[in-house]
Motif scaffolding. Structure first.
Motif, PDB file in Angstrom:
ATOM      1  N   GLU A   4       0.847  -1.206   0.000  1.00  0.00           N
ATOM      2  CA  GLU A   4       0.000   0.000   0.000  1.00  0.00           C
ATOM      3  C   GLU A   4       0.872   1.241   0.000  1.00  0.00           C
ATOM      4  O   GLU A   4       1.711   1.414   0.865  1.00  0.00           O
ATOM      5  CB  GLU A   4      -0.927  -0.014   1.215  1.00  0.00           C
ATOM      6  N   TYR A  18     -12.697   3.858  -6.642  1.00  0.00           N
ATOM      7  CA  TYR A  18     -11.779   2.710  -6.643  1.00  0.00           C
ATOM      8  C   TYR A  18     -11.907   2.026  -7.988  1.00  0.00           C
ATOM      9  O   TYR A  18     -13.008   1.669  -8.418  1.00  0.00           O
ATOM     10  CB  TYR A  18     -12.161   1.739  -5.521  1.00  0.00           C
ATOM     11  N   PHE A 218      -7.144   3.573  -5.144  1.00  0.00           N
ATOM     12  CA  PHE A 218      -8.210   4.131  -4.314  1.00  0.00           C
ATOM     13  C   PHE A 218      -7.952   5.639  -4.229  1.00  0.00           C
ATOM     14  O   PHE A 218      -6.901   6.069  -3.772  1.00  0.00           O
ATOM     15  CB  PHE A 218      -8.186   3.490  -2.920  1.00  0.00           C
ATOM     16  N   ASP A 220      -9.101   9.247  -2.797  1.00  0.00           N
ATOM     17  CA  ASP A 220      -9.934  10.017  -1.865  1.00  0.00           C
ATOM     18  C   ASP A 220      -9.736  11.486  -2.208  1.00  0.00           C
ATOM     19  O   ASP A 220      -8.745  12.108  -1.824  1.00  0.00           O
ATOM     20  CB  ASP A 220      -9.528   9.736  -0.411  1.00  0.00           C
ATOM     21  N   ALA A 230      -4.350  -0.855  -2.052  1.00  0.00           N
ATOM     22  CA  ALA A 230      -5.319  -0.770  -0.946  1.00  0.00           C
ATOM     23  C   ALA A 230      -6.109  -2.075  -0.856  1.00  0.00           C
ATOM     24  O   ALA A 230      -6.348  -2.731  -1.875  1.00  0.00           O
ATOM     25  CB  ALA A 230      -6.274   0.397  -1.189  1.00  0.00           C
ATOM     26  N   VAL A 235     -11.844  -0.867   1.341  1.00  0.00           N
ATOM     27  CA  VAL A 235     -12.212   0.237   0.455  1.00  0.00           C
ATOM     28  C   VAL A 235     -13.708   0.221   0.121  1.00  0.00           C
ATOM     29  O   VAL A 235     -14.371   1.266   0.156  1.00  0.00           O
ATOM     30  CB  VAL A 235     -11.369   0.151  -0.843  1.00  0.00           C
ATOM     31  N   HIS A 236     -14.247  -0.957  -0.142  1.00  0.00           N
ATOM     32  CA  HIS A 236     -15.632  -1.015  -0.638  1.00  0.00           C
ATOM     33  C   HIS A 236     -16.664  -0.382   0.305  1.00  0.00           C
ATOM     34  O   HIS A 236     -17.540   0.352  -0.166  1.00  0.00           O
ATOM     35  CB  HIS A 236     -15.996  -2.450  -1.025  1.00  0.00           C
ATOM     36  N   LYS A 238     -16.208   2.069   2.240  1.00  0.00           N
ATOM     37  CA  LYS A 238     -16.039   3.534   2.141  1.00  0.00           C
ATOM     38  C   LYS A 238     -16.697   4.064   0.867  1.00  0.00           C
ATOM     39  O   LYS A 238     -17.340   5.111   0.870  1.00  0.00           O
ATOM     40  CB  LYS A 238     -14.545   3.900   2.109  1.00  0.00           C
TER      41      LYS A 238
END
Ligand code: PEP
Ligand code: MG
Length: 557
Positions: A4, A18, A218, A220, A230, A235-236, A238
């Motif tokens: 990461e 994502y 990912f 943001d 990530a 992630v999903h 979020k």
């Protein structure tokens, strides 16, 4: 990149995404050898060109069919241009003289561009399209991938150095999860398009080229982070929460209120009557910044008082019984107006702009105040007038008297650090202030707001800027005078919470930003906002300030 890893840029449009990276491919025409095509090969060379032009044209047409609205028309027109018989004839003539197809396309493009430029107007604007076509045909002739927007087979995160205007015509928001550019700034072409399309966007991500085509990232865009490697399981959820937030924004209908019940005044930044009516339909509670200079950018002479009164009345009529803050002319710097500003200055942002133009013609200012007062006469709401680029106490006293003499409420903008530094004395002279965070940031950070290379500095989350804003807001609370914010900072939903926590009394923004800010304010309490306003005071940089604010507001990092 493996494991990461995160790189940082400047956030422009909030949201999470994502997906796989699709790079807008760069193609620069290489130095081509000046060889001569032998007589026997010229027919095949001409055919090679015809095929390449045909392929480019077909791709553009196919894309035009997949797109809707004006973007589709732009692409169809470009496809048409690539089949232009006059252009083809000139290229083939050159090839018949032994010039290689690539060189023939380049020189013919140059000749056409010169012709278009001489014709001027709309024709001259087509040179961008022609140059773009030239790149596409030459790339095809050399067997290189198609430059510009890639053909997407699945929703992707679009990466680019920066987007060319021709690229933006083909952007389909349904296919693009987010936009990230290595260059550009918050006011660059990419940012403007991303705001219009509502696509999460980050600019000035300096190390973007470390991430390759197809890698899962990912993004943001509220924090300005791009992360590879990530964990999809983390992630999903979020992304799902972000979709709910976007849904809440779509359904938001005002008026703005914190989760703890306090009202927050959300106003609109407008530049004319139609914009003001649109803002009223988007739940603005009034106008916090009417940029009068934008009404006159094209005029060659000062409009009469009657003409001005008519224009101002159109804005006031959109909010018949609400507050409208009219700003006197902020001509100069990036907004030159021939009849109000000097022709040339070595350093226009630090020059004769805003109130300072009264040094050229003081009566221009009083004539505008007369027109505003006349328009206000029939308006039942609050008529507030504020003056840009005030820097000294004597200026504040002078303008406050002129405004009040006309029965209007007098304010100044806080854009010059001198005003923020001596805010108590300035507040004593006027009825209200409004913080112009765009200019305040430019002047505090000594960074030209128009310079795309300075995006890190022209970021209102810079701790020095926030500290100064916080002092201005605190002075307003102490002296019981309204302190608004009308720069871009007010349109950032998280920063809006921080500003409310500092004690700012109204937030004014482009009307398209109002639902996003309103929906965010609904999620947080007054206490959380105050904690965020405290937390940012110890931040080391803008990224740290964003993270501290989010933590204090209970927003997932
Ligand atoms: C500002 O400086 O923040 C502001 C609102 O004024 P303008 O962007 O018009 O300079
Ligand atoms: Mg300003």
């Amino acid at each position: 990149m493996s494991a990461e890893e995160t790189i940082y840029g400047t956030p422009v449009v909030n949201g999470l995404a994502y997906g796989p990276v699709a790079w807008v491919s760069r193609f620069e025409i290489p130095k081509l050898p000046a060889t001569k095509i032998p007589l026997d090969d010229r027919e095949a060379e001409a055919e090679h060109y015809t095929q390449a032009a045909q392929t480019v044209s077909e791709r553009l047409l196919a894309r035009s069919k997949e797109t809707i609205g004006s973007a589709s028309d732009v692409l169809a027109a470009q496809a048409e241009l690539s089949r232009d018989p006059g252009f083809k004839k000139m290229v083939v003539n050159a090839i018949n003289k032994g010039i290689p197809a690539t060189n023939a396309v380049i020189t013919t493009t140059e000749m056409f561009c010169t012709m278009f430029e001489k014709a001027g107007g709309l024709m001259a604007e087509r040179t961008t399209d022609l140059n773009d076509l030239c790149l596409r045909v030459v790339a095809e002739l050399l067997g290189e991938p198609e430059p510009g927007l890639p053909h997407l087979t699945e929703p992707s995160v679009l990466f680019a150095d920066d987007l060319a205007p021709a690229d933006t015509a083909g952007l389909n928001p349904a296919e693009i999860l987010a936009l990230v550019t290595e260059q550009g700034g918050p006011t660059s072409h990419t940012s403007i398009i991303a705001r219009q399309l509502g696509i999460p966007c980050i600019v000035a991500a300096r190390k973007l080229h470390q991430i390759s085509q197809g890698e899962q990232v990912f993004v943001d865009a509220s924090l300005g982070t791009i992360t590879t490697g990530a964990n999809p399981d983390l992630v999903h959820p979020k992304i799902a929460a972000d979709l709910l937030t976007r849904e809440a924004i779509r359904n938001w209908s005002g008026p703005a209120q914190l989760a703890s019940g306090e009202d927050v005044e959300l106003l609109a930044n407008v530049q004319d009557g139609p914009g003001a009516h649109k803002a009223a339909a988007r739940y603005a509670q009034g106008v916090g910044l009417f940029r009068t200079e934008l009404c006159f950018l094209d005029s060659t002479q000062e409009p009469t008082t009657e003409q001005q009164r008519e224009i101002y009345s159109q804005v006031l009529s959109a909010f018949p019984d609400k507050k409208v803050v009219t700003r006197t002319l902020d001509a100069g710097s990036d907004k030159p107006i021939s009849w109000a500003t000097l022709d040339e200055e070595p350093n226009p942002a630090l020059g004769v702009r805003g109130l300072r133009t009264t040094g050229i013609d003081q009566e221009l200012f009083t004539r505008q105040l007369d027109a505003i007062a006349q328009a206000a006469h029939n308006h039942q709401g609050k008529n507030w007038v504020m003056v840009p680029m005030v820097s000294t106490l004597s200026e504040a006293k002078w303008v406050a008297k002129l405004i009040r003499d006309r029965g209007l409420t007098a304010g100044i903008m806080v854009e010059v650090p001198a005003v923020a530094i001596m805010i108590d004395q300035f507040l004593a002279e006027v009825d209200f202030v409004s913080i112009g965070t765009n200019d305040l940031t430019q002047y505090v950070m000594a960074a030209d707001r128009m310079n795309a290379n300075l995006a890190t500095y022209t970021d209102s989350w810079q701790p020095a800027v926030l500290t100064l804003i916080s002092r201005v807001a605190a002075a307003g609370v102490r002296l019981h005078k309204p302190v608004g914010v009308c720069g871009e900072a007010a349109a950032d939903p998280i920063l809006a919470c921080v500003l409310v926590g500092m004690g700012v009394t109204s937030l004014s923004m482009a009307s398209s930003a109002i639902p996003g800010v309103g929906a965010q304010l609904e999620q947080v309490t007054k206490e959380q906002c105050e904690n965020a306003a405290q937390a940012i005071l110890t931040a080391e940089d803008s990224g740290d300030a964003r993270a501290k604010a989010r933590r204090a507001l209970g927003i997932d990092l």
